[in-house]
Each structure stands twice: as structure tokens, then as C-alpha cells.
Scaffold this motif. Structure first.
Motif, PDB file in Angstrom:
ATOM      1  N   GLU A  32       0.847  -1.203   0.000  1.00  0.00           N
ATOM      2  CA  GLU A  32       0.000   0.000   0.000  1.00  0.00           C
ATOM      3  C   GLU A  32       0.877   1.246   0.000  1.00  0.00           C
ATOM      4  O   GLU A  32       1.819   1.358   0.781  1.00  0.00           O
ATOM      5  N   THR A  65       3.479  -1.117   3.966  1.00  0.00           N
ATOM      6  CA  THR A  65       2.707   0.133   3.941  1.00  0.00           C
ATOM      7  C   THR A  65       3.691   1.300   3.889  1.00  0.00           C
ATOM      8  O   THR A  65       4.588   1.396   4.740  1.00  0.00           O
ATOM      9  N   ASN A  67       3.920   5.502   3.612  1.00  0.00           N
ATOM     10  CA  ASN A  67       3.195   6.771   3.715  1.00  0.00           C
ATOM     11  C   ASN A  67       4.128   7.916   3.353  1.00  0.00           C
ATOM     12  O   ASN A  67       5.266   7.984   3.830  1.00  0.00           O
TER      13      ASN A  67
END
Length: 512
Positions: A32, A65, A67
Motif C-alpha cells: 500500500e 505500507t 506513507n
């Protein structure tokens, strides 16, 4: 455990720091990528995964993940590939996390692991320096551009495997030497390779007008028949303009870096820009914009020349957008999702024929009616005309001028210009003013003091020509430049009269 890598993004012509936070944990295998991302940034996960696989990096099935923080700013471009890849390598244990401290990474990665050139490395490096970051790792093709920023350690890399070896090495400087740049050499390059005014036959009056314009950074409108040399002279104007300071060079280079227009062998723009858009140029191409804020042709002319050939053929909307930047030296561009202010301190040089056939005022050759001429000339609005400092008439070149030797050269004209520049430097020392054209209505009385005779003359000129306050001040500024070229401390009647002559040409053509 979260791994943090420092990256950067571009917003307009400025940069901002982005923290790439990578978390690799057990769980359902998912990759992600979050943080308000544009399509090319979302595609980075595929580029990075495939490039690492092709470099022999084995990735166990994990939940990954990533970000990109701050999450409230939209991320665009391909420069996030490298910090994402380094964050993953550190999270997987291929690179020591301690080796990433105080280093900014930026670059695009190819599927074979090659690290490719990106736009905007100069503003990114400047922002890194402001934030106290000591080292930037960039694509090899951007290394010289980044090295222009003094005091920064710049490492240029070609491949992800090369970078991994560098980060894990004890002797980093031996493996990849720090890139340096000879700024003085870049500042000297190409200045004397510009086109020369000695190639222009005749037109001594027009050359005088352009000399004044270059000395005071004044806006010019040239009117004359086809083939008189208007475009030729405009293209030679940068050859007599003063050299840019390092600060100005960095301002201009920053704009061209963001636009991706820097040459690989010339990372610092040292000659004044010359932009000559075609008359079909759109509104947006002039102002800048698009889905992401990028400078347009007006900003790319910053500290240089914006030349509008056949100015009457530009659309009315395109011409009218010049009003604000001519006055404010910047342009504010607003779209639905963003608002940006771009620098736009340029010299406007416009050229046009006096009528549709180009032969007016020679009534033996001109077959245009007065209405046709008025309609043609009237495409330049009063407010734009009021922002022009000098209106120069170019005449048909005679055979004697073509055959004559010893035409005024750029070197001769530059001597006069530099004399005026030195006078302005001394006068405006300690202020933000550089050229006479930059004087505002508030400080014009402080720097241009007229005697009794000069005041009386200007009162008559003001009433006779029906000037606006702006037009009046522009005559004073041009007269101040003429006095500087003349080596005169005071503005005298002869300087004012010469400045008024350049408004008289305007009256001849625009009041038919």
C-alpha cells in the motif's frame, strides 16, 4: 518498526520536504502506498518492486505500507521512487538504517535499477540546505545541477546496486566521489558567443533606443516596415545587457530546473533568457499552470527578455495578462485546486508593422485605409501601451547602410550600458532597486530631482501629450537612464526631450 527516509517534492518553483515512512510487517501480502498521491507516484510501487527483483533483491511475502508525509499535500512526479526503494531496502535489512541519517534521496528508478534524471533538483537541494540536511543523493544526470548549491555534499548515482554498496561502505567517498561545480566557470561561459549588433545594417536610432532600454531595463515597442531588422535587433539585445549576478542566475535556473529545460552540460543559466513565443501561444502557456503549478513563458523570461514579434496578432487575452507582471514583477496564477505566485521580472520587447501591408506612412506604397490602420493598431490596448517606456521607429534599410562598414557593435553598446549600470548601482546602494525602471511612484521624487526649467518643460509635455501619471513617470525614468549613459548627475532638459521623442513616435502611429 517504521523506517523513515527523507525525500522531497515540488510545489510551483519551490520544494518541500517529504518523509517517506515505510512499515514492513507480517500479515496478508499487500503493498500500500498512501499520502494523497498522483498517478505517477502510485505507479512507483510497481517500478520499485520490479527494479528490486531485477537487482536480485528477494522480498518475502509481507505487508508493506508506505506513507508520504505530509499527507495533506498532493505528491506528483517520479522523484519519490528512490526514497521509497531505499526505505524498503532498509526495512528488509539490505541497507543499514543508520546510514540514512541526514541524507535526502530523490530520483526515478527504471525497471532495471537505473536511476534516472528528474526535474526540479536545484530547488530540492536548496530546500535541503535550508533544513540543515548535509547530503543529497541524486541521479548522476542531476549531480552537477545539485552541486551548484554551495556547502552541500552531492552524491550522483547511476544504479540502485551502486547506491546500496555506497550506503553499506565504510569508505564512501572513495567509492563515489562527491560532485563539485565550478560556478565561476559557468558564469563566464557563452556570454560573448551571443549574436552581435554589428550584423545589423543601419538603424542607428533604433540601436540607441535599445541601448537605453538595456541600461534601464525598460519596455520597448518597435514599429517599422517588414525587413527593417526588428526581430534581428531584439535577438541581439541580451548581448548588451549586464551579466546576471549569482543570485539572479540561481533564480532563473530554479525556474528552468522545475520546467525540465536545463542542459546536462550547463546546469547554471548564466546568460539572460530570451523567450519569443509564437503569436498562437495560448493564455495558459504564457501564465503557466496545468494540473500541477508550473511556470509559463512569462516566468521563463524572468531577468531576461520576452519578445513578442508581430504583437498585434497575439490574442487580446494573451496581451492583457501582461498588465500585472509588468507592474508587479510577478504573476499570480490561480486554478481550482491551487494558487501560485511566479517571478516575472522581464523586459518586454514588442515588434509590429505599422499597418496590415506594412508600408505606412509611405502613402505611395501603402494601400490601407485609415480605418484599416486604426483597427490594426488598435489591437494594442491603451493600458498596455501606457506600460511601454520607449516606442522606437525602424525605417527601411537603404543600400548605403547595407554596404557601409563599421556598424555599431554589441561591445560598443555594452560599454555605454555598463556605464549607466554602475551609476545605478551607486545610486541605489542599500536598497532593493536595481534598475531605473524599478522606481515606484513613491520614491521617484527622491531619486529624480528636476530643476525649475525641467519641471516647466515636463508640465508642457504632460498637457500637450495628454499623459497619464504612469506615462509621466515612465518618461522621467527613461530620462534618468539617458542621463546615466551621458554621465550626468542631474536629469537635464536634453535628457527629457530625448525621452519624450520616444513617446512622440507612439503619438504618430496611434493617433491616426
Amino acid at each position: 518498526m517504521v523506517t523513515e527516509v527523507i525525500g522531497a517534492g515540488i510545489n510551483g518553483i519551490d520544494s518541500y520536504i517529504v518523509k517517506v515512512e515505510v512499515d514492513i510487517s507480517d500479515g496478508l501480502p499487500v503493498f500500500e502506498l498512501i499520502g494523497l498521491l498522483n498517478s505517477e507516484v502510485r505507479e512507483a510501487k510497481e517500478r520499485v518492486k520490479v527494479s528490486l527483483k531485477n537487482c536480485g533483491i528477494y522480498m518475502e511475502p509481507k505487508r508493506i505500507t508506505i506513507n508520504l508525509s505530509p499527507a495533506n499535500i498532493r505528491k506528483e512526479g517520479t522523484g519519490y521512487d528512490l526514497p521509497i526503494a531505499i526505505g524498503m531496502l532498509a526495512g528488509l535489512g539490505y541497507v543499514s538504517k543508520s546510514s540514512l541519517e541526514n541524507i535526502l534521496f530523490v530520483g526515478e528508478i527504471g525497471l532495471n535499477g537505473e536511476i534516472k534524471y528528474i526535474k526540479g533538483v536545484l530547488p530540492i537541494t536548496m530546500e535541503a540546505q535550508k533544513r540543515g540536511i548535509s547530503t543529497v543523493i541524486v541521479p548522476k544526470g542531476n549531480a552537477k545541477e545539485a552541486a551548484i548549491v554551495k556547502g552541500m555534499k552531492v552524491v550522483g548515482v547511476r544504479h540502485i546496486e551502486e547506491l546500496m554498496k555506497y550506503l553499506n561502505s565504510e569508505n564512501k567517498d572513495e567509492l563515489i566521489p562527491t560532485t563539485t561545480a565550478d560556478i565561476d566557470d559557468y558564469l563566464q561561459s557563452d556570454f560573448y558567443n551571443l549574436p552581435d549588433f554589428k550584423d545589423v545594417s543601419g538603424q542607428e536610432v533604433a540601436k540607441r533606443g535599445l541601448e537605453i532600454a538595456a541600461a534601464g531595463f525598460h519596455n520597448v515597442l518597435m514599429i517599422g516596415p517588414p525587413g527593417a531588422g526588428k526581430s534581428m535587433m531584439a535577438k541581439r539585445l541580451p548581448s548588451i545587457m549586464p551579466k546576471m549576478t549569482l543570485k539572479e542566475c540561481l533564480e532563473v535556473t530554479k525556474i528552468y530546473s522545475v520546467c525540465g529545460l536545463l542542459e546536462s552540460d550547463k546546469p547554471l543559466i548564466s546568460t539572460r533568457p530570451f523567450c519569443s513565443p509564437h503569436h498562437t501561444a495560448s493564455y495558459s502557456s504564457m501564465t503557466g499552470g496545468g494540473n500541477s503549478p508550473r511556470p509559463g513563458l512569462i516566468s521563463r523570461s524572468h531577468k531576461g527578455v520576452l519578445f513578442l514579434d508581430e504583437v498585434v496578432h497575439f490574442s487580446s487575452a494573451t496581451l492583457e495578462i501582461l498588465r500585472q507582471p509588468i507592474e508587479d514583477k510577478c504573476i499570480q496564477v490561480t486554478r481550482a485546486n491551487w494558487n501560485q505566485t511566479f517571478p516575472a521580472d522581464f523586459m518586454l520587447i514588442a515588434a509590429m508593422n505599422p499597418c496590415p501591408c506594412g508600408m505606412y506612412p509611405d502613402l505611395n506604397k501603402c494601400n490601407c485605409t485609415p480605418d484599416k490602420i486604426r483597427h490594426y493598431i488598435g489591437k494594442i490596448s491603451g493600458p498596455i501601451l501606457d506600460r511601454i517606456d520607449l516606442c522606437i521607429e525602424t525605417s527601411k534599410v537603404e543600400i548605403k547602410d547595407i554596404n557601409r562598414e563599421g556598424s555599431l557593435s554589441s561591445g560598443d553598446m555594452r560599454e555605454q550600458v555598463l556605464k549607466a549600470i554602475e551609476a545605478q548601482k551607486e545610486r541605489y546602494k542599500g536598497t532593493d532597486i536595481v534598475f531605473n525602471s524599478s522606481l515606484s511612484a513613491g520614491n521617484i521624487d527622491e531619486y529624480i530631482v528636476l530643476g525649475k526649467k525641467e519641471k516647466s518643460l515636463m508640465e508642457k509635455v504632460y498637457n500637450k501629450l495628454g499623459l497619464s501619471a504612469r506615462g509621466y513617470h515612465r518618461i522621467l525614468k527613461v530620462a534618468r537612464t539617458i542621463a546615466d549613459i551621458d554621465g550626468s548627475r542631474d536629469v537635464e532638459c536634453k535628457h527629457l526631450l530625448e525621452a519624450v521623442c520616444y513617446r512622440g513616435v507612439e503619438d504618430k502611429y496611434f493617433n491616426i
